[in-house]
Design an enzyme around this catalytic site. Structure first.
Site, PDB file in Angstrom:
ATOM      1  N   CYS A 195      -5.622   0.350  -7.710  1.00 28.37           N
ATOM      2  CA  CYS A 195      -4.554   0.400  -6.704  1.00 28.37           C
ATOM      3  C   CYS A 195      -4.633  -0.821  -5.784  1.00 28.37           C
ATOM      4  O   CYS A 195      -5.694  -1.100  -5.203  1.00 28.37           O
ATOM      5  CB  CYS A 195      -4.728   1.677  -5.892  1.00 28.37           C
ATOM      6  SG  CYS A 195      -3.548   1.868  -4.564  1.00 28.37           S
ATOM      7  N   ASN A 196      -3.527  -1.524  -5.630  1.00 29.13           N
ATOM      8  CA  ASN A 196      -3.510  -2.696  -4.756  1.00 29.13           C
ATOM      9  C   ASN A 196      -3.747  -2.318  -3.293  1.00 29.13           C
ATOM     10  O   ASN A 196      -4.483  -3.006  -2.585  1.00 29.13           O
ATOM     11  CB  ASN A 196      -2.158  -3.412  -4.861  1.00 29.13           C
ATOM     12  CG  ASN A 196      -2.003  -4.160  -6.163  1.00 29.13           C
ATOM     13  OD1 ASN A 196      -2.139  -5.372  -6.213  1.00 29.13           O
ATOM     14  ND2 ASN A 196      -1.734  -3.447  -7.237  1.00 29.13           N
ATOM     15  N   THR A 197      -3.116  -1.226  -2.858  1.00 27.04           N
ATOM     16  CA  THR A 197      -3.259  -0.834  -1.452  1.00 27.04           C
ATOM     17  C   THR A 197      -4.719  -0.470  -1.155  1.00 27.04           C
ATOM     18  O   THR A 197      -5.282  -0.873  -0.128  1.00 27.04           O
ATOM     19  CB  THR A 197      -2.321   0.350  -1.127  1.00 27.04           C
ATOM     20  OG1 THR A 197      -1.016   0.068  -1.643  1.00 27.04           O
ATOM     21  CG2 THR A 197      -2.221   0.593   0.357  1.00 27.04           C
ATOM     22  N   GLU A 252       8.832   5.295 -11.252  1.00 23.26           N
ATOM     23  CA  GLU A 252       8.422   6.682 -11.552  1.00 23.26           C
ATOM     24  C   GLU A 252       9.584   7.519 -12.073  1.00 23.26           C
ATOM     25  O   GLU A 252       9.397   8.455 -12.841  1.00 23.26           O
ATOM     26  CB  GLU A 252       7.774   7.316 -10.313  1.00 23.26           C
ATOM     27  CG  GLU A 252       6.527   6.543  -9.926  1.00 23.26           C
ATOM     28  CD  GLU A 252       5.401   7.363  -9.348  1.00 23.26           C
ATOM     29  OE1 GLU A 252       5.629   8.535  -9.021  1.00 23.26           O
ATOM     30  OE2 GLU A 252       4.285   6.805  -9.216  1.00 23.26           O
ATOM     31  N   CYS A 261       1.378  -4.838  -6.959  1.00 15.88           N
ATOM     32  CA  CYS A 261       1.466  -3.372  -6.922  1.00 15.88           C
ATOM     33  C   CYS A 261       1.398  -2.872  -8.361  1.00 15.88           C
ATOM     34  O   CYS A 261       1.960  -3.499  -9.271  1.00 15.88           O
ATOM     35  CB  CYS A 261       2.774  -2.938  -6.262  1.00 15.88           C
ATOM     36  SG  CYS A 261       3.051  -1.157  -6.317  1.00 15.88           S
ATOM     37  N   THR A 262       0.725  -1.748  -8.530  1.00 10.88           N
ATOM     38  CA  THR A 262       0.500  -1.210  -9.877  1.00 10.88           C
ATOM     39  C   THR A 262       1.776  -1.013 -10.691  1.00 10.88           C
ATOM     40  O   THR A 262       1.779  -1.181 -11.899  1.00 10.88           O
ATOM     41  CB  THR A 262      -0.186   0.165  -9.776  1.00 10.88           C
ATOM     42  OG1 THR A 262       0.506   0.950  -8.792  1.00 10.88           O
ATOM     43  CG2 THR A 262      -1.647   0.017  -9.414  1.00 10.88           C
ATOM     44  N   HIS A 263       2.857  -0.610 -10.007  1.00  9.41           N
ATOM     45  CA  HIS A 263       4.069  -0.232 -10.729  1.00  9.41           C
ATOM     46  C   HIS A 263       4.932  -1.414 -11.179  1.00  9.41           C
ATOM     47  O   HIS A 263       5.778  -1.269 -12.050  1.00  9.41           O
ATOM     48  CB  HIS A 263       4.943   0.671  -9.855  1.00  9.41           C
ATOM     49  CG  HIS A 263       4.362   2.025  -9.603  1.00  9.41           C
ATOM     50  ND1 HIS A 263       3.155   2.200  -8.964  1.00  9.41           N
ATOM     51  CD2 HIS A 263       4.818   3.265  -9.912  1.00  9.41           C
ATOM     52  CE1 HIS A 263       2.905   3.508  -8.875  1.00  9.41           C
ATOM     53  NE2 HIS A 263       3.895   4.167  -9.447  1.00  9.41           N
ATOM     54  N   ASP A 279      -6.691   5.154  -8.832  1.00 11.63           N
ATOM     55  CA  ASP A 279      -5.416   4.728  -8.251  1.00 11.63           C
ATOM     56  C   ASP A 279      -4.871   5.915  -7.459  1.00 11.63           C
ATOM     57  O   ASP A 279      -5.340   7.041  -7.612  1.00 11.63           O
ATOM     58  CB  ASP A 279      -4.436   4.327  -9.367  1.00 11.63           C
ATOM     59  CG  ASP A 279      -3.075   3.915  -8.818  1.00 11.63           C
ATOM     60  OD1 ASP A 279      -3.038   3.097  -7.883  1.00 11.63           O
ATOM     61  OD2 ASP A 279      -2.049   4.434  -9.288  1.00 11.63           O
ATOM     62  N   SER A 280      -3.844   5.647  -6.646  1.00 10.78           N
ATOM     63  CA  SER A 280      -3.198   6.739  -5.922  1.00 10.78           C
ATOM     64  C   SER A 280      -2.540   7.727  -6.887  1.00 10.78           C
ATOM     65  O   SER A 280      -2.304   8.872  -6.542  1.00 10.78           O
ATOM     66  CB  SER A 280      -2.146   6.175  -4.973  1.00 10.78           C
ATOM     67  OG  SER A 280      -1.231   5.366  -5.696  1.00 10.78           O
ATOM     68  N   TYR A 320       0.029   5.898  -1.457  1.00 14.58           N
ATOM     69  CA  TYR A 320      -0.904   5.289  -0.500  1.00 14.58           C
ATOM     70  C   TYR A 320      -0.222   4.144   0.258  1.00 14.58           C
ATOM     71  O   TYR A 320      -0.681   3.736   1.313  1.00 14.58           O
ATOM     72  CB  TYR A 320      -2.106   4.691  -1.241  1.00 14.58           C
ATOM     73  CG  TYR A 320      -3.148   5.670  -1.755  1.00 14.58           C
ATOM     74  CD1 TYR A 320      -2.995   7.060  -1.642  1.00 14.58           C
ATOM     75  CD2 TYR A 320      -4.305   5.196  -2.359  1.00 14.58           C
ATOM     76  CE1 TYR A 320      -3.959   7.921  -2.131  1.00 14.58           C
ATOM     77  CE2 TYR A 320      -5.284   6.054  -2.845  1.00 14.58           C
ATOM     78  CZ  TYR A 320      -5.107   7.421  -2.728  1.00 14.58           C
ATOM     79  OH  TYR A 320      -6.080   8.265  -3.207  1.00 14.58           O
ATOM     80  N   GLY A 321       0.838   3.620  -0.336  1.00 18.68           N
ATOM     81  CA  GLY A 321       1.438   2.373   0.156  1.00 18.68           C
ATOM     82  C   GLY A 321       1.964   2.397   1.571  1.00 18.68           C
ATOM     83  O   GLY A 321       2.139   1.345   2.185  1.00 18.68           O
TER      84      GLY A 321
HETATM   85  N1  DGL Z   1      -0.799   2.189  -6.494  1.00 16.52           N
HETATM   86  C1  DGL Z   1      -0.122   1.660  -5.334  1.00 16.52           C
HETATM   87  C2  DGL Z   1      -0.432   0.167  -5.207  1.00 16.52           C
HETATM   88  O1  DGL Z   1      -0.708  -0.524  -6.174  1.00 16.52           O
HETATM   89  C3  DGL Z   1       1.382   1.910  -5.399  1.00 16.52           C
HETATM   90  C4  DGL Z   1       1.771   3.359  -5.259  1.00 16.52           C
HETATM   91  C5  DGL Z   1       1.445   3.960  -3.905  1.00 16.52           C
HETATM   92  O2  DGL Z   1       2.005   3.536  -2.888  1.00 16.52           O
HETATM   93  O3  DGL Z   1       0.603   4.856  -3.871  1.00 16.52           O
HETATM   94  O4  DGL Z   1      -0.409  -0.353  -4.125  1.00 16.52           O
END
Ligand code: DGL
Length: 274
Positions: free
Chosen positions: A73-75, A152, A184-186, A10-11, A42-43
């Protein structure tokens, strides 16, 4: 092969919401997690940059001798799943298709909402994945970039979370969707507030939970399931291991151990040597 670890990247820390689900469903598996904390988020980065980071993260995890890779990570899943599936010698699972499949299975009125980072939403990856299964389904997407720092900062139960959810989800609430994908992960950390704002008639899809089921399916199919060992977890981050431990501990609901910092890892050297 069965005894090898599952690799996951993940990012940063958010992917631990995916790890949590895989760990709960597959408690005998070893997991090696890579969080690119030096280069997050990463988003809001370009597809090219996110894809390069994804390739580097995957190559690092391959050196750990993994049997399967999860792009938590979704992105990264949105931009790099295809190329990683093409380039890697092991199965690669992203979080988008499992979430999309679950959403299609739940909608009764054929209207699905998707929330995620700017990159994920702009990529239209969820929309494409949903329409591949069900071409007539309407997909209404919205980026919710401030949800990541809210989580976060540990503000998921603060009024700021509620205010932002009201602001971001206002249009979605009025668009007659009956399923909303947390892309998104969060966002699982904000599930309660998202549910409250969207109201009872909307089913919320947790992509990490669906991804864990897919990991189990693929391991079973390939005869790679490790069902005898006691699961173990190892974490590598590219910066600030203390912050990763602190936020990660909250997301995972337990104290993190075995977090190693790769601060001095030079991806160029690493790429040359791998
Ligand atoms: N992990 C990213 C996602 O799921 C979210 C955090 C980021 O933008 O890096 O897209």
């Amino acid at each position: 092969m069965r005894k090898l670890a599952i690799g996951m990247f993940d990012s940063g820390v958010g992917g631990l919401t995916v790890l949590k689900e895989v760990k709960a469903l597959l408690p005998h598996e070893h997991i090696v997690y890579f969080g690119d904390t030096a280069r997050l988020p990463y988003g809001n980065k370009s597809p090219q940059t996110v894809t390069r980071y994804a390739l580097e993260s995957a190559l690092f995890l391959l050196t750990k001798g993994i049997k399967l890779l999860v792009i938590a990570c979704n992105t990264s899943s949105a931009f790099a799943l295809n190329i990683l599936q093409k380039k890697l010698p092991i199965p690669v699972i992203g979080v988008i298709d499992p979430g999309a499949k679950e959403a299609v299975g739940h909608t009764k009125n054929g209207r699905i909402g998707v929330i995620g980072t700017k990159g994920t939403i702009k990529s239209t990856a969820y929309e494409r994945s949903i329409k591949k299964i069900s071409p007539d389904t309407a997909v209404i997407s919205r980026p919710c970039p401030l949800f990541v720092p809210i989580v976060e900062e540990g503000l998921e139960n603060d009024e700021v979370a509620h205010l932002m959810a009201e602001k971001y989800l206002h249009d979605l609430r009025r668009s007659d969707i009956d399923v909303l994908v947390m892309g998104c992960t969060h966002y699982p950390a904000l599930e309660k507030v998202i549910k409250k704002v969207m109201g009872k008639g909307v089913t919320i899809v947790h992509t990490g939970r669906e991804t864990a089921k897919e990991v189990k399916n693929v391991l079973e199919k390939k005869g790679l399931l490790n069902d005898t060992a006691k699961g173990s977890y190892e974490y590598f981050v590219t910066d600030a291991p203390e912050a990763f431990e602190e936020i990660g501990g909250r997301l995972l609901g337990e104290q993190l151990t075995r977090v190693k910092s790769l601060k001095n890892l030079d991806f160029k050297d690493f790429l040359l040597s791998s």
